[in-house]
Design a protein around this motif. Structure first.
Motif, PDB file in Angstrom:
ATOM      1  N   ILE A  71      19.347  -1.907  -3.191  1.00 13.31           N
ATOM      2  CA  ILE A  71      19.801  -0.514  -3.215  1.00 13.31           C
ATOM      3  C   ILE A  71      19.680  -0.009  -4.645  1.00 13.31           C
ATOM      4  O   ILE A  71      20.101  -0.680  -5.599  1.00 13.31           O
ATOM      5  N   TYR A  72      19.126   1.198  -4.787  1.00 12.03           N
ATOM      6  CA  TYR A  72      18.831   1.765  -6.106  1.00 12.03           C
ATOM      7  C   TYR A  72      19.158   3.249  -6.042  1.00 12.03           C
ATOM      8  O   TYR A  72      18.527   4.000  -5.289  1.00 12.03           O
ATOM      9  N   SER A 123      14.987  -7.355   2.736  1.00 10.92           N
ATOM     10  CA  SER A 123      14.520  -8.452   1.905  1.00 10.92           C
ATOM     11  C   SER A 123      13.687  -7.856   0.780  1.00 10.92           C
ATOM     12  O   SER A 123      12.680  -7.191   1.041  1.00 10.92           O
ATOM     13  N   THR A 124      14.132  -8.062  -0.484  1.00 13.12           N
ATOM     14  CA  THR A 124      13.375  -7.531  -1.622  1.00 13.12           C
ATOM     15  C   THR A 124      13.039  -8.649  -2.592  1.00 13.12           C
ATOM     16  O   THR A 124      13.802  -9.597  -2.772  1.00 13.12           O
ATOM     17  N   ILE A 152      12.342   2.961   1.400  1.00 10.42           N
ATOM     18  CA  ILE A 152      12.847   4.325   1.598  1.00 10.42           C
ATOM     19  C   ILE A 152      13.111   4.894   0.215  1.00 10.42           C
ATOM     20  O   ILE A 152      13.831   4.288  -0.582  1.00 10.42           O
ATOM     21  N   LYS A 153      12.520   6.031  -0.096  1.00  6.14           N
ATOM     22  CA  LYS A 153      12.722   6.614  -1.426  1.00  6.14           C
ATOM     23  C   LYS A 153      12.911   8.116  -1.342  1.00  6.14           C
ATOM     24  O   LYS A 153      12.037   8.841  -0.848  1.00  6.14           O
ATOM     25  N   HIS A 183       9.450  -4.283  -2.830  1.00  8.53           N
ATOM     26  CA  HIS A 183       9.836  -4.307  -4.242  1.00  8.53           C
ATOM     27  C   HIS A 183      11.160  -3.595  -4.476  1.00  8.53           C
ATOM     28  O   HIS A 183      11.864  -3.844  -5.452  1.00  8.53           O
ATOM     29  N   ARG A 184      11.497  -2.688  -3.573  1.00  6.17           N
ATOM     30  CA  ARG A 184      12.782  -1.990  -3.612  1.00  6.17           C
ATOM     31  C   ARG A 184      13.121  -1.601  -2.185  1.00  6.17           C
ATOM     32  O   ARG A 184      12.249  -1.216  -1.418  1.00  6.17           O
ATOM     33  N   GLY A 185      14.391  -1.702  -1.822  1.00  4.18           N
ATOM     34  CA  GLY A 185      14.796  -1.399  -0.457  1.00  4.18           C
ATOM     35  C   GLY A 185      15.085   0.073  -0.253  1.00  4.18           C
ATOM     36  O   GLY A 185      14.240   0.840   0.214  1.00  4.18           O
TER      37      GLY A 185
END
Length: 497
Positions: A364-365, A349-350, A301-302, A325-327
């Motif tokens: 989370i980013y 799972s990343t 999700i981005k 690669h990113r959640g």
């Protein structure tokens, strides 16, 4: 059914997605004071009510007409172009006196250049049937921003369904197959467009209302798969999306400058970003995504990175993210503000992949650094992460900027497990695109910078007692840039298998 005000709502008709522990924290009132943040109130949780759903989510209407593409000469042999026959069927359907009108595809494979979907027309592609996108430049309109296999512009009450397949033949656009990242065709050499992403998308709805895509498989896009642009009232459900795992820019669903969007029960397995809201020309409001399964080499999700305008009232609930690669990514680079976001009941799972893909295995980013020196700084506020389980090779990254602080974030009921299992090098934080790029930085459970207001409640952080022993710092921050942090029932410690 009218219900009492609850977690940010006024009296409203609630869409029955949110019978979760969110209500535990907001049982009887719309807004209350945080016990842990002094004068800072708990962010208001604005739940998208989606009162438009009865209009756009329905079974077949009691009366509708049906037209077959074979009545207009389509062969369905996968070799000869059926573009003219498909377009004639759409045009005839559009002019039908009985609405809606379904264009049907008997069993077969229908090779086509761009076809233009029109108001009150639904493409009905049953199991055993497939629409196959052309692979030549002349298969698409002259303007690159209209390069789609299926395109609806300024249409209403329009959709795609049936249980069949729309196939973009993405492998035909690969110049070099590479396990790190495929090298793709770019038609920029023709002057039709610029950059290295000059390839056709699969399905696009532009400036349209009451859009519905359901019970269909979208596969092998050469570029973005399903593109929703400046649309109102969109429903996407029971859709499967498959993109080549090694191909860049084959996003799953891109929602751009659109309002009142529902995405549910979708399966997305692709190389690039899976669910990707963007703002280029206007704000994006009222997006709900729920009950989905996602795997990607980029962000599951981005938000962003195109982010010139506001994102507001977004809900992501009951989503499983696998080997990505990113959640959950907030990649705000262009000055737009983000507020009133709820992320709940997410299993993540990343893991690391080749660093040529954006991402560093963060579950989370959340970032707001400006894209370049000419970009404005956007802010992110009132974001709630509730009931999150993560098994990751890296920690959470929360990075605001001096003029774009992260405000009033809440982590509630989270289980974070950190363990290395790939052989990719760690010790980097990823600010891309733009900003500082990749920067050397020892890993931590949560890295924080430029934050004003973070509530952490009932969070359990576990470190595998093995390869992660050299990066066992739970919280990494500079006090001068991080203010108003509250920790309640926060635990961090090693565990052994």
């Amino acid at each position: 059914m009218n219900v009492p005000c609850q977690y940010g709502e006024t009296t409203c008709t609630r869409f029955q997605l949110y019978q979760t522990q969110i209500s535990y924290y907001f049982p009887n009132q719309c807004r209350k004071q945080s016990k842990n943040m002094g004068a800072h109130p708990i962010p208001q949780l604005t739940v998208v009510t989606l009162m438009f759903l009865p209009t756009i989510i329905q079974s077949h209407p009691s009366t509708y007409s049906t037209i077959s593409v074979t009545d207009f000469g389509a062969t369905g042999d996968g070799k000869h172009y059926d573009t003219s026959a498909i377009q004639s069927a759409i045009d005839t359907c559009h002019n039908s006196t009985t609405k809606p009108c379904y264009v049907t595809f008997p069993p077969g494979t229908y090779l086509t250049a761009t076809v233009f979907l029109k108001s009150n027309v639904v493409l009905n592609i049953p199991k055993g049937s497939a629409i196959l996108g052309g692979t030549k430049l002349e298969d698409y309109p002259k303007a690159w921003d209209r390069w789609y296999v299926i395109l609806a512009e300024n249409a209403s009450d329009v959709g795609i369904t049936g249980g069949g397949v729309v196939d973009g033949q993405g492998s035909e656009f690969v110049v070099k197959f590479d396990k790190r990242k495929n090298v793709m065709v770019s038609w920029n050499q023709t002057g039709a467009c610029w950059g290295d992403e000059c390839r056709p998308r699969l399905v696009g709805f532009l400036d349209s209302t009451n859009v519905r895509v359901w019970n269909v498989t979208l596969t092998q896009p050469a570029y973005w798969c399903l593109h929703i642009v400046r649309c109102e009232n969109t429903s996407i459900h029971d859709v499967s999306i498959y993109g080549d795992f090694y191909t860049p820019n084959n996003d799953g669903i891109d929602i751009e400058d659109s309002n009142n969007t529902l995405i549910t029960r979708c399966h997305i397995d692709t190389g690039d970003d899976a669910l990707c809201p963007k703002t280029y020309t206007s704000p994006l409001h009222n997006l709900t995504a729920t009950n989905c399964w996602i795997r990607t080499k980029s962000s599951a999700i981005k938000l962003g990175s195109a982010s010139w305008f506001e994102f507001k009232n977004l809900v992501f609930d009951n989503i499983t993210i696998v080997d990505s690669h990113r959640g959950l990514g907030f990649q705000i680079r262009d000055g737009g503000n983000v507020s009133d976001i709820t992320v709940s009941n997410i299993n993540i799972s990343t893991r690391y992949y080749d660093p040529s893909w954006w991402g560093r295995a963060e579950p989370i980013y959340v970032t707001t650094c400006p894209r370049d020196s000419n970009s404005a700084e956007g802010s992110i506020s009132n974001v709630n992460f509730i009931n999150i389980t993560a098994n990751s090779e890296n920690g959470i990254f929360l990075s605001g900027s001096k003029g774009g602080l992260l405000r009033n974030l809440r982590f509630i009921n989270m289980n974070l497990t950190y363990k290395r299992w790939t052989n990719y090098v760690g010790g980097l934080v990823d600010y891309r695109p733009g900003c500082q790029g990749l920067v050397n930085h020892s890993a931590a459970g949560i890295i924080m910078e430029h934050i004003d207001g973070l509530d952490v409640e009932n969070v359990n952080m576990r470190w595998f007692d093995g390869r992660t022993v050299q990066w066992d710092n739970p919280l990494d921050f500079t006090p001068s840039t991080v203010n108003n942090i509250s920790l309640l029932n926060f635990h961090s410690g090693f565990y052994s298998q």
